[in-house]
Design an enzyme around this catalytic site. Structure first.
Site, mmCIF file in Angstrom:
data_model
loop_
_atom_site.group_PDB
_atom_site.id
_atom_site.type_symbol
_atom_site.label_atom_id
_atom_site.label_comp_id
_atom_site.label_asym_id
_atom_site.label_seq_id
_atom_site.Cartn_x
_atom_site.Cartn_y
_atom_site.Cartn_z
ATOM 1 N N LYS A 1 0.838 -1.207 0.000
ATOM 2 C CA LYS A 1 0.000 0.000 0.000
ATOM 3 C C LYS A 1 0.871 1.255 0.000
ATOM 4 O O LYS A 1 0.546 2.263 -0.652
ATOM 5 C CB LYS A 1 -0.918 0.000 1.222
ATOM 6 C CG LYS A 1 -1.790 1.254 1.336
ATOM 7 C CD LYS A 1 -2.754 1.167 2.494
ATOM 8 C CE LYS A 1 -3.613 2.434 2.568
ATOM 9 N NZ LYS A 1 -4.637 2.350 3.638
ATOM 10 N N HIS B 1 -6.956 -36.243 -30.167
ATOM 11 C CA HIS B 1 -8.039 -35.279 -29.976
ATOM 12 C C HIS B 1 -8.779 -35.522 -28.668
ATOM 13 O O HIS B 1 -10.005 -35.538 -28.616
ATOM 14 C CB HIS B 1 -8.985 -35.297 -31.173
ATOM 15 C CG HIS B 1 -8.285 -35.129 -32.488
ATOM 16 N ND1 HIS B 1 -7.527 -34.016 -32.789
ATOM 17 C CD2 HIS B 1 -8.193 -35.946 -33.565
ATOM 18 C CE1 HIS B 1 -7.015 -34.145 -33.991
ATOM 19 N NE2 HIS B 1 -7.399 -35.312 -34.485
#
Length: 509
Positions: A134, A268
């Site tokens: 902060k 696949h």
């Protein structure tokens, strides 16, 4: 200048502290970090000498103190903050290097108790990081050990720019957000109801050349749970987006047999071959025999260490990826003879509850991950035909039921001698899946006569059973649950088939 160092991951911390001390910084530290620095000869001021208060409650409380957070949050050019510092005898802290208790690693252990997990929830660490982040205009905050060299270089060069500080602060909030998300997921998964909110913490592991198609950009992100983040590439070209999808499907396909040697060949994201064997090489040969044509350009997975014999068996086939929990040295040497073959080590995963996510536009579907052990539980299985399976049929039915769970729905799988001989995947009707499984078997020279069949969901009509029976299939395993179960069972009896209902469906969309 004062730095506060308190880390669980001690990679590089001694070198970092030594470099700071050489630049004239005072080092404040806690517990194990302080001990490591003292042992390395780095001068350290213990945190209790800063706070005037000892660590208490087995270290649960040590940095939650105004003399720590006041030193972090004080704005350097704010008169009121300066007055408060002077009034309360608080010294500024100009750099914080903190990383957090290893909560993720703790809960990844298979037998960790709840109380052990809870003790690895860090409180003081996130608080210090957030305070420093902060106030990053005035405080350098470092959460990643990989950033230590860049911070030292910037200090030496006098180039602690606002952008550099802000980047370090942003990394902090990403880190604490991911940390809190992991804790939330751990606690929420034991709850009786689905939580109102879920937070996914994703870490980028690598950028990819492209996505499913060359015009799509892509990257791999990993969650905190064991899985793709544990992947190690041992050889070969860069993994592609489609490779990774197939690797995940391949590892899942062989996970159904924790105590047997299995091989799956994936195209696949669905198996074109799957088999068990007495060795990895034998399992591979059985899986390859399912469909030699489709195996070209596949991903091959083993659930045991891949050895020299398995590697030799794969010499003649073009393969995209081979994945196993580990590789013997001589097996890896053979695989490395193929320059572009991707060789992947991925540890076996515990079969335990977790969540599965499927992406929708603007959201996710979340479900309990399918557990192979639940599908394999025979307590609810029931022979519904007049003729029960023979001993050999039971052996192959168990294999086929475990194997069909990794095939895309609608799925039908034919098996003999614990190997698939024909697979019907991704069909719009179950009778078509049965027809395709028989067709694929015959295409590869397999005779369906005497084989068994597994279906991932119930047969809605007798036609699928009749298709199988006409091909010579002798036993069927399926979930049951259709309104026409009686008609389906009657068809099996008419054809002399044995049929088992499991009561569990295995859809894979």
């Amino acid at each position: 200048m004062r730095a506060l160092l308190s880390v669980s991951d001690k990679r590089g911390i001694v070198e970092f502290a030594r470099a700071l001390a050489a630049l004239g910084w005072e080092i404040v530290s806690t517990g194990g970090t302080a001990a490591a620095l003292k042992d390395a000869g780095v001068p350290v001021l213990p945190i209790e000498q800063v706070t005037g208060f000892p660590e208490i409650m087995d270290g649960r409380v040590k940095t939650l103190h105004p003399k720590v957070h006041g030193g972090l949050l004080a704005r350097r050019h704010h008169p009121g903050d300066a007055a408060a510092l002077q009034e309360h005898g608080i010294t500024l802290i100009d750099l914080v290097a903190v990383n957090l208790y290893p909560f993720r690693d703790t809960i990844a252990q298979p037998d960790v108790r709840f109380d052990q997990a809870i003790e690895q929830i860090d409180i003081g660490g996130p608080s210090m990081l957030r305070s420093a982040a902060k106030n990053h205009q005035d405080v350098i905050v470092v959460v990643d050990p990989d950033d230590y060299p860049a911070v030292i270089a910037a200090l030496k060069a006098g180039q602690l720019t606002p952008g550099f500080r802000r980047g370090l602060a942003a990394k902090v909030f990403a880190h604490t957000a991911a940390y809190d998300a992991t804790i939330h997921t751990y606690l929420a998964q034991d709850g009786a109801a689905w939580p109102e909110r879920l937070t996914l913490a994703l870490e980028r592991r690598q950028t990819l050349r492209y996505g499913e198609n060359p015009h799509q950009g892509a990257a791999l992100y990993a969650t905190d749970e064991p899985g793709i983040r544990d992947l190690r590439q041992l050889h070969g070209k860069e993994l592609s987006f489609n490779n990774l999808l197939d690797v995940d499907a391949a590892v899942a396909a062989v996970a159904a047999w924790p105590d047997r040697i299995a091989c799956a060949i994936i195209k696949h994201t669905t198996p074109c071959g799957i088999a068990l064997g007495r060795s990895p090489a034998q399992a591979y040969q059985g899986a390859l025999a399912t469909d030699r044509i489709s195996a070209f350009g596949s991903v091959i997975a083993f659930n045991q260490a891949a050895d020299r014999a398995a590697a030799d068996a794969m010499r003649e086939l073009f393969v995209e990826v081979v994945v196993a929990p580990e590789f013997t040295d001589d097996g890896l040497a053979v695989l490395r003879e193929k320059k572009n073959l991707r060789v992947i080590a991925l540890p076996r995963l515990a079969d335990r509850p977790s969540w599965d996510f499927k992406r929708l536009r603007g959201g996710f579907l979340v479900q309990d991950r399918f557990q192979p052990s639940r599908a394999a539980d025979e307590a609810g299985w029931k022979v519904v035909t007049r003729r029960p399976p023979t001993a050999d049929e039971w052996r192959d039915l168990r294999f086929a039921w475990a194997a069909v769970g990794s095939v895309k729905s609608n799925a039908v799988l034919l098996a003999r001698d614990e190997a698939a001989i024909g697979i019907g995947a991704g069909q719009m009707s179950r009778v078509d899946a049965s027809f395709l499984a028989v067709h694929k078997a015959r295409q590869q020279g397999h005779d369906p006569a005497g084989a068994v069949l597994a279906s991932d969901a119930f047969f809605p009509f007798p036609d699928g059973v009749e298709e199988a029976g006409a091909a010579g299939v002798r036993a069927i395993i399926q979930p049951g649950g259709s309104v026409k179960d009686d008609e389906v069972t009657a068809a099996a009896d008419r054809l002399g088939l044995a049929m088992v209902f499991t009561g569990v469906r295995q859809f894979r969309h």
